[in-house]
Design a protein around this motif. Structure first.
Motif, PDB file in Angstrom:
ATOM      1  N   ALA A 113       0.807  -1.223  -0.086  1.00  0.00           N
ATOM      2  CA  ALA A 113       0.005  -0.014   0.097  1.00  0.00           C
ATOM      3  C   ALA A 113       0.862   1.247  -0.008  1.00  0.00           C
ATOM      4  N   GLN A 114       2.023   1.171   0.801  1.00  0.00           N
ATOM      5  CA  GLN A 114       2.786   2.455   0.623  1.00  0.00           C
ATOM      6  C   GLN A 114       3.381   2.741  -0.566  1.00  0.00           C
ATOM      7  N   ARG A 115       3.683   1.689  -1.101  1.00  0.00           N
ATOM      8  CA  ARG A 115       4.182   1.863  -2.794  1.00  0.00           C
ATOM      9  C   ARG A 115       3.292   2.454  -3.516  1.00  0.00           C
ATOM     10  N   LEU A 175      -8.774  -1.345  -2.814  1.00  0.00           N
ATOM     11  CA  LEU A 175      -8.292  -2.204  -1.940  1.00  0.00           C
ATOM     12  C   LEU A 175      -7.970  -3.599  -2.546  1.00  0.00           C
ATOM     13  N   ASP A 176      -8.934  -4.041  -3.442  1.00  0.00           N
ATOM     14  CA  ASP A 176      -8.864  -5.392  -3.951  1.00  0.00           C
ATOM     15  C   ASP A 176      -7.481  -5.430  -5.005  1.00  0.00           C
ATOM     16  N   GLU A 177      -7.062  -4.340  -5.340  1.00  0.00           N
ATOM     17  CA  GLU A 177      -5.922  -4.342  -6.057  1.00  0.00           C
ATOM     18  C   GLU A 177      -4.696  -4.180  -5.255  1.00  0.00           C
ATOM     19  N   ARG A 195      -4.305  -7.796  -4.294  1.00  0.00           N
ATOM     20  CA  ARG A 195      -3.761  -8.523  -5.451  1.00  0.00           C
ATOM     21  C   ARG A 195      -2.169  -8.538  -5.638  1.00  0.00           C
ATOM     22  N   ARG A 196      -1.603  -7.141  -5.597  1.00  0.00           N
ATOM     23  CA  ARG A 196      -0.289  -6.730  -5.554  1.00  0.00           C
ATOM     24  C   ARG A 196       0.236  -7.526  -4.410  1.00  0.00           C
ATOM     25  N   GLY A 220     -10.149 -10.631   1.338  1.00  0.00           N
ATOM     26  CA  GLY A 220     -10.696 -10.822   2.766  1.00  0.00           C
ATOM     27  C   GLY A 220      -9.539 -10.419   3.845  1.00  0.00           C
ATOM     28  N   THR A 221      -8.212 -10.831   3.299  1.00  0.00           N
ATOM     29  CA  THR A 221      -6.995 -10.730   4.523  1.00  0.00           C
ATOM     30  C   THR A 221      -6.944  -8.804   4.701  1.00  0.00           C
ATOM     31  N   VAL A 222      -6.899  -8.221   3.574  1.00  0.00           N
ATOM     32  CA  VAL A 222      -7.017  -6.714   3.705  1.00  0.00           C
ATOM     33  C   VAL A 222      -7.896  -6.304   4.234  1.00  0.00           C
ATOM     34  N   HIS A 223      -9.247  -6.572   3.944  1.00  0.00           N
ATOM     35  CA  HIS A 223     -10.429  -6.288   4.692  1.00  0.00           C
ATOM     36  C   HIS A 223     -10.381  -6.507   6.110  1.00  0.00           C
TER      37      HIS A 223
END
Length: 200
Positions: free
Chosen positions: A30-32, A43-45, A48-49, A55-58
């Motif tokens: 996310a920082q990059r 958030l989904d992108e 993926r990156r 679900g892990t991010v959320h």
């Protein structure tokens, strides 16, 4: 003979370590992406990156604002660590090194800039420990620089923090946001104003 319970392939400790690694990977990604593409990236992108499921991010960051804030706090804490390391040296001008790094971090990363300028949120409210830690490191290095005569003696830590925040407006006004060389050049000009007249 009763059946043995199934063996869990991962202990709680391993699960916690795995979750921690995932969180760190999401933060780094996310920082990059925030630095390169701004807040518009979904958030989904980011998931993926980062190589994890949405679900892990959320689960760690229910909203983009929460992730944005976490990125900012993580980077501010890194600056606090840099200040701590600089305070352990005997360099009387270490203040300028830390302030240059703060300006570079803000120029590179919108989340850090928002934290240092209280644009999207006030770091003092959102993460008082991180805000106080950074101010403390700047104050320590300012005191040492003042004693060594490498910084003007009439400047306060609040004024120094205000100068850092104002530097981002100058960098943006000059159109230097996307040029590390130009933004660093402007930062040096601004920081020269903190030096005693005899050392400029």
């Amino acid at each position: 003979m009763p059946a043995e319970p199934p063996v869990d392939p991962m202990t709680d400790r391993e699960l916690r370590a795995d979750a921690r690694r995932n969180r760190e990977q999401v933060l780094a990604t996310a920082q990059r992406l925030f630095a390169a593409q701004g807040l518009g990236i979904p958030l989904d992108e980011i998931a993926r990156r980062a190589g994890v499921g949405p679900g892990t991010v959320h689960r760690h960051f229910p909203t983009k604002q929460a992730l944005y804030l976490a990125v900012a706090i993580d980077q501010i804490r890194r600056l606090v660590d840099e200040g701590e390391a600089l305070a352990a040296t005997d360099d009387p001008a270490a203040l300028f090194t830390l302030l240059s790094r703060m300006m570079a971090s803000g120029a590179e990363n919108a989340a850090v800039k928002s934290a240092l300028t209280a644009a999207e949120f006030d770091l003092r409210d959102a993460a008082p420990d991180a805000a106080a830690g950074l101010t403390h490191q700047v104050a320590r290095l300012l005191d040492r620089a003042r004693q060594a005569g490498v910084v003007r003696d009439d400047v306060t830590v609040d004024e120094v923090m205000a100068i850092v925040a104002g530097a981002f407006a100058a960098i943006r006004h000059a159109g230097a946001d996307t040029s590390p060389e130009r933004s660093a050049h402007l930062a040096r000009i601004i920081l020269d104003g903190l030096r005693p007249p005899s050392r400029r």
